[in-house]
Design a protein around this motif. Structure first.
Motif, PDB file in Angstrom:
ATOM      1  N   GLY A   1       0.312   2.489 -15.151  1.00 55.95           N
ATOM      2  CA  GLY A   1       0.022   1.803 -16.453  1.00 55.95           C
ATOM      3  C   GLY A   1       1.250   1.105 -16.596  1.00 55.95           C
ATOM      4  O   GLY A   1       1.230   0.133 -17.580  1.00 55.95           O
TER       5      GLY A   1
ATOM      6  N   ASN B   1       2.572  -4.320 -14.483  1.00 53.59           N
ATOM      7  CA  ASN B   1       1.886  -5.320 -14.922  1.00 53.59           C
ATOM      8  C   ASN B   1       1.277  -6.224 -13.948  1.00 53.59           C
ATOM      9  O   ASN B   1       1.757  -7.498 -13.677  1.00 53.59           O
ATOM     10  N   THR B   2       0.373  -5.464 -12.621  1.00 56.66           N
ATOM     11  CA  THR B   2      -0.063  -6.573 -11.729  1.00 56.66           C
ATOM     12  C   THR B   2      -1.515  -6.036 -11.589  1.00 56.66           C
ATOM     13  O   THR B   2      -1.963  -5.130 -12.023  1.00 56.66           O
ATOM     14  N   SER B   3      -2.108  -7.035 -10.912  1.00 58.50           N
ATOM     15  CA  SER B   3      -3.739  -6.944 -10.689  1.00 58.50           C
ATOM     16  C   SER B   3      -3.972  -5.701  -9.909  1.00 58.50           C
ATOM     17  O   SER B   3      -5.103  -4.955 -10.100  1.00 58.50           O
TER      18      SER B   3
ATOM     19  N   THR C   1      -3.771  -2.553 -11.922  1.00 57.46           N
ATOM     20  CA  THR C   1      -5.094  -2.476 -12.702  1.00 57.46           C
ATOM     21  C   THR C   1      -6.053  -1.986 -12.130  1.00 57.46           C
ATOM     22  O   THR C   1      -7.062  -1.199 -12.453  1.00 57.46           O
TER      23      THR C   1
END
Length: 322
Positions: free
Chosen positions: A314, A317-319, A322
């Motif tokens: 979490g 901040n990368t695809s 996620t």
């Protein structure tokens, strides 16, 4: 002169009076009293009157030249200033030794004053300035001590005022009960001081029983990437304070050696539930091995590992996370 005025902006006519001793004779016209510099010209509100009453204005004065280089900038209402306060502070610091120390200290509080003293301490002997400020430390916020502490990173290592300042900083950071943010300012000053002894000092303070001091020492060691402290930080992974454990995980990941990262990964696999979460969140700070460990952990059968890994992912901040 700008320092004495305690104002970052000044009138060009004042500036010409300040430096007229350095101007060639042909660059001392009375016509400069009411003009400002703009695009290498001096404009006044009444150019016709100026032409009638005054001789021609020379094209290049020292003020013109300073403005052309970008050192000075022109503003509305007939005002000029240094394009950045650091330029003014550096130049004032070069000549501050000619001023009365007490009068400088009595000037109104503004950034230009402290920039000038900082650069004076970097270029010359700032002992008198430093000692005056250290003695009046402005308890409980110790504002003057922190002003002097900002000089450490640029001042010569052999400056005589460094020792009493360091002693004062260590006294503050060791004092339990003071706000963590205040003690954190001390830590920032110490790690930016370029003093090789700080590593040893922080290692010694890892023996403290004060959990707040332990947090700060660990983070300072991490900033300095002191590999010799890995073993001691690892022993604090079993501390009773979750904040100390969090700092230890962050510190080990920041140091970033294989052995340091392995210690944090071991927590992720075997520690109590909340400690696993702390370890996973710390591993998210390492974009190489730390991220790889989280990816691997996401596929393990151990439910608690996967639960903790979610918190680490979490923070990425990368695809793929996620």
């Amino acid at each position: 002169q700008v320092l004495d005025s305690a104002e970052p902006s000044f009138d060009p006519s004042e500036a010409h009076n300040w430096i007229k001793a350095f101007e060639p004779d042909e660059f001392l016209p009375e016509t400069l009293e009411s003009g400002i510099i703009n695009n290498q010209e001096i404009k006044t509100s009444n150019p016709q009157k100026e032409l009638r009453n005054n001789p021609p204005i020379p094209s290049k004065t020292l003020i013109h030249k300073l403005a052309e280089t970008g050192l000075l900038t022109v503003h509305k209402n007939n005002k000029m200033r240094f394009s950045h306060q650091i330029f003014g502070g550096f130049l004032a610091g070069n000549v501050l030794g000619n001023a009365n120390i007490d009068k400088v200290l009595e000037l109104p509080t503004w950034s230009g004053k402290y920039l000038a003293m900082s650069y004076f301490a970097a270029l010359h002997d700032g002992t008198h300035f430093a000692n005056k400020l250290i003695v009046s430390s402005n308890y409980p916020l110790h504002r003057n001590v922190f002003i002097v502490s900002r000089w450490l990173r640029n001042a010569p290592i052999d400056s005589t005022w460094r020792i009493p300042l360091m002693e004062k900083l260590v006294e503050i950071i060791r004092k339990p009960g003071l706000p963590l943010g205040l003690r954190g300012q001390v830590l920032a000053a110490l790690v930016r001081s370029n003093d090789e002894g700080i590593r040893l000092l922080l290692r010694q303070m890892l023996e403290s029983a004060d959990p707040d001091l332990l947090q700060l020492c660990i983070l300072g060691i991490a900033i300095l990437k002191d590999i010799k402290s890995i073993e001691k930080i690892t022993s604090l992974l079993e501390h009773k304070s979750p904040n100390v454990i969090r700092a230890a995980c962050l510190g080990l990941v920041t140091i970033g050696t294989h052995s340091a990262l392995d210690q944090v990964a071991s927590l992720l696999l075997h520690a109590e539930k909340e400690i696993r979460k702390i370890a996973a969140e710390a591993l998210a700070n390492d974009t190489n091995e730390g991220h790889a460990m989280l990816q691997e952990g996401a596929s393990l059968d151990d439910f608690l590992v996967r639960w903790a890994v979610v918190y680490g992912l979490g923070r990425i901040n990368t695809s793929w996370a996620t």
